[in-house]
Scaffold this motif. Structure first.
Motif, short mmCIF file in Angstrom:
data_model
loop_
_atom_site.label_atom_id
_atom_site.label_comp_id
_atom_site.label_asym_id
_atom_site.label_seq_id
_atom_site.Cartn_x
_atom_site.Cartn_y
_atom_site.Cartn_z
N VAL A 62 2.28 -7.71 2.46
CA VAL A 62 1.24 -7.69 3.49
C VAL A 62 -0.02 -7.01 2.98
CG1 VAL A 62 0.63 -6.78 5.78
CG2 VAL A 62 2.93 -7.71 5.37
N VAL A 63 -1.15 -7.62 3.24
CA VAL A 63 -2.46 -7.03 2.95
C VAL A 63 -3.22 -6.91 4.27
CG1 VAL A 63 -4.68 -7.32 1.80
CG2 VAL A 63 -2.57 -7.98 0.63
N ILE A 64 -3.73 -5.72 4.55
CA ILE A 64 -4.49 -5.47 5.78
C ILE A 64 -5.92 -5.13 5.38
CG2 ILE A 64 -4.63 -4.17 7.93
CD1 ILE A 64 -1.69 -3.37 7.49
N LYS A 65 -6.86 -5.95 5.80
CA LYS A 65 -8.26 -5.76 5.41
C LYS A 65 -9.08 -5.28 6.59
CE LYS A 65 -8.31 -9.30 1.78
NZ LYS A 65 -8.97 -10.53 1.28
N GLY A 66 -9.83 -4.20 6.36
CA GLY A 66 -10.78 -3.70 7.33
C GLY A 66 -12.18 -3.86 6.79
N GLN A 67 -13.13 -3.09 7.35
CA GLN A 67 -14.52 -3.15 6.89
C GLN A 67 -14.74 -2.31 5.63
OE1 GLN A 67 -16.78 -5.18 8.39
NE2 GLN A 67 -15.08 -5.84 9.70
N LYS A 68 -14.05 -1.16 5.55
CA LYS A 68 -14.27 -0.22 4.44
C LYS A 68 -13.08 -0.07 3.52
CE LYS A 68 -17.53 2.68 7.02
NZ LYS A 68 -17.83 4.06 7.48
N VAL A 69 -11.89 -0.34 4.02
CA VAL A 69 -10.68 -0.17 3.22
C VAL A 69 -9.78 -1.40 3.33
CG1 VAL A 69 -10.62 2.34 3.29
CG2 VAL A 69 -9.49 1.02 5.09
N VAL A 70 -8.95 -1.55 2.31
CA VAL A 70 -7.92 -2.58 2.28
C VAL A 70 -6.60 -1.89 2.02
CG1 VAL A 70 -7.10 -4.68 1.15
CG2 VAL A 70 -9.55 -4.30 1.42
N LEU A 71 -5.58 -2.22 2.80
CA LEU A 71 -4.25 -1.64 2.63
C LEU A 71 -3.37 -2.64 1.90
CD1 LEU A 71 -5.55 0.07 4.90
CD2 LEU A 71 -3.31 0.18 6.00
N VAL A 72 -2.78 -2.23 0.78
CA VAL A 72 -1.88 -3.09 0.01
C VAL A 72 -0.56 -2.36 -0.19
CG1 VAL A 72 -3.77 -4.30 -1.16
CG2 VAL A 72 -2.74 -2.27 -2.22
N PRO A 73 0.55 -3.08 -0.35
CA PRO A 73 1.84 -2.43 -0.55
C PRO A 73 1.84 -1.57 -1.81
CG PRO A 73 2.12 -4.78 -0.11
CD PRO A 73 0.66 -4.55 -0.33
N TYR A 74 2.58 -0.48 -1.76
CA TYR A 74 2.71 0.43 -2.90
C TYR A 74 3.61 -0.22 -3.94
CZ TYR A 74 3.67 4.91 -5.31
OH TYR A 74 3.80 5.93 -6.23
N LYS A 75 3.04 -0.58 -5.08
CA LYS A 75 3.74 -1.29 -6.14
C LYS A 75 3.82 -0.42 -7.41
CE LYS A 75 3.98 -5.39 -3.98
NZ LYS A 75 5.23 -6.13 -3.71
N PRO A 76 4.68 -0.80 -8.36
CA PRO A 76 4.78 -0.03 -9.60
C PRO A 76 3.45 0.14 -10.33
CG PRO A 76 6.64 -1.52 -9.42
CD PRO A 76 5.73 -1.86 -8.29
N GLU A 77 2.56 -0.82 -10.21
CA GLU A 77 1.27 -0.74 -10.90
C GLU A 77 0.38 0.40 -10.37
OE1 GLU A 77 -1.48 -4.11 -8.92
OE2 GLU A 77 0.55 -4.77 -9.39
N HIS A 78 0.72 0.92 -9.19
CA HIS A 78 -0.05 2.01 -8.60
C HIS A 78 0.47 3.40 -8.98
CE1 HIS A 78 -0.55 -1.25 -5.39
NE2 HIS A 78 -1.72 -1.15 -5.98
N VAL A 79 1.66 3.45 -9.55
CA VAL A 79 2.36 4.72 -9.69
C VAL A 79 1.64 5.73 -10.59
CG1 VAL A 79 4.47 5.83 -10.54
CG2 VAL A 79 4.62 3.78 -9.12
N GLU A 80 1.10 5.29 -11.71
CA GLU A 80 0.48 6.24 -12.65
C GLU A 80 -0.69 6.97 -12.00
OE1 GLU A 80 -0.34 5.20 -16.64
OE2 GLU A 80 1.52 4.06 -16.89
N ILE A 81 -1.54 6.27 -11.27
CA ILE A 81 -2.66 6.92 -10.61
C ILE A 81 -2.16 7.81 -9.49
CG2 ILE A 81 -4.71 6.54 -9.18
CD1 ILE A 81 -5.25 4.04 -10.89
N TYR A 82 -1.18 7.32 -8.72
CA TYR A 82 -0.61 8.14 -7.65
C TYR A 82 -0.03 9.43 -8.22
CZ TYR A 82 2.01 9.38 -3.46
OH TYR A 82 2.50 10.04 -2.35
N HIS A 83 0.66 9.31 -9.35
CA HIS A 83 1.24 10.48 -9.99
C HIS A 83 0.16 11.48 -10.40
CE1 HIS A 83 3.84 12.93 -12.48
NE2 HIS A 83 3.06 12.73 -13.52
N THR A 84 -0.95 10.98 -10.91
CA THR A 84 -2.07 11.85 -11.28
C THR A 84 -2.60 12.60 -10.06
OG1 THR A 84 -2.70 10.38 -13.09
CG2 THR A 84 -4.38 11.92 -12.32
#
Length: 201
Positions: free
Chosen positions: A7-29
């Motif tokens: 699921v992708v939820i799009k607003g005017q200023k932000v977009v919400l995308v599912p938390y995937k493995p590709e996001h982990v390194e930045i999240y960890h930082t």
């Protein structure tokens, strides 16, 4: 939660995308920051533990997690989801009330300092709440916020209409709640005008 895995939820200023493995390194930082650890009551994890956590949250039907992307933030563009902007934070729902399965605890973090105070947090919270009501049948929201986190207290109490339920001096946090009623629906409709739900590309 697999219900929001595509699921992708799009607003005017932000977009919400599912938390995937590709996001982990930045999240960890992000989560090596002592300030964010304190504000989210989190313990530091190794990168390997963070990958394990992402996988467990993805499979846990009681946790719904989205990463916040914003086109106003140029850093942290990751993989295919980077077409919508850089990573700025996350928003979560925890279905941990055994007495009320339709109650969800809402948690929000704008992790990138330069992305704060731009209205991203309130729009992200409203998008998540509207999705939770319409797609996950949530009837009550709660939130646990550090007594030292003034911006979050203002957002939840003054802007989203949450009321105080309890205060824990031991944990230095306040528990807030907001029932899903017509006044909340009107607030969310006004704050998420033009929102869209779509499948992850």
């Amino acid at each position: 939660m697999k219900a929001n895995s595509n699921v992708v939820i799009k607003g005017q200023k932000v977009v919400l995308v599912p938390y995937k493995p590709e996001h982990v390194e930045i999240y960890h930082t992000w989560m090596t920051d002592p300030f964010l650890q304190e504000m989210t009551a989190s313990e530091p994890l190794t990168l390997e533990e963070e990958y394990d956590m992402q996988k467990s949250w993805f499979e846990d039907e009681k946790k719904c997690t989205f990463i916040l992307l914003s086109p106003v933030f140029e850093g942290n563009r990751v993989g295919s989801t980077g077409i919508w902007g850089g990573m700025v934070g996350d928003v979560n729902l925890f279905f941990n009330d055994h007495d009320d399965p339709q109650s969800a605890e809402l948690e929000l973090m704008v992790a990138e300092p330069s992305a704060r105070r731009q209205g991203l947090g309130i729009e992200a919270a409203m998008l998540m709440m509207r999705y939770a009501i319409t797609s996950l049948h949530v009837t009550t929201f709660t939130a646990k916020i550090s007594l030292n986190n003034t911006p979050s207290l203002v957002l939840f109490k003054d802007k989203l209409g949450f009321h105080e339920v309890t205060v824990s001096e031991v944990f230095q946090e306040v528990t807030l709640a907001r029932p899903c009623d017509e006044s909340l629906n009107r607030l969310l409709e006004g704050g998420t005008d033009g929102w869209t739900l779509s499948a992850l590309e």
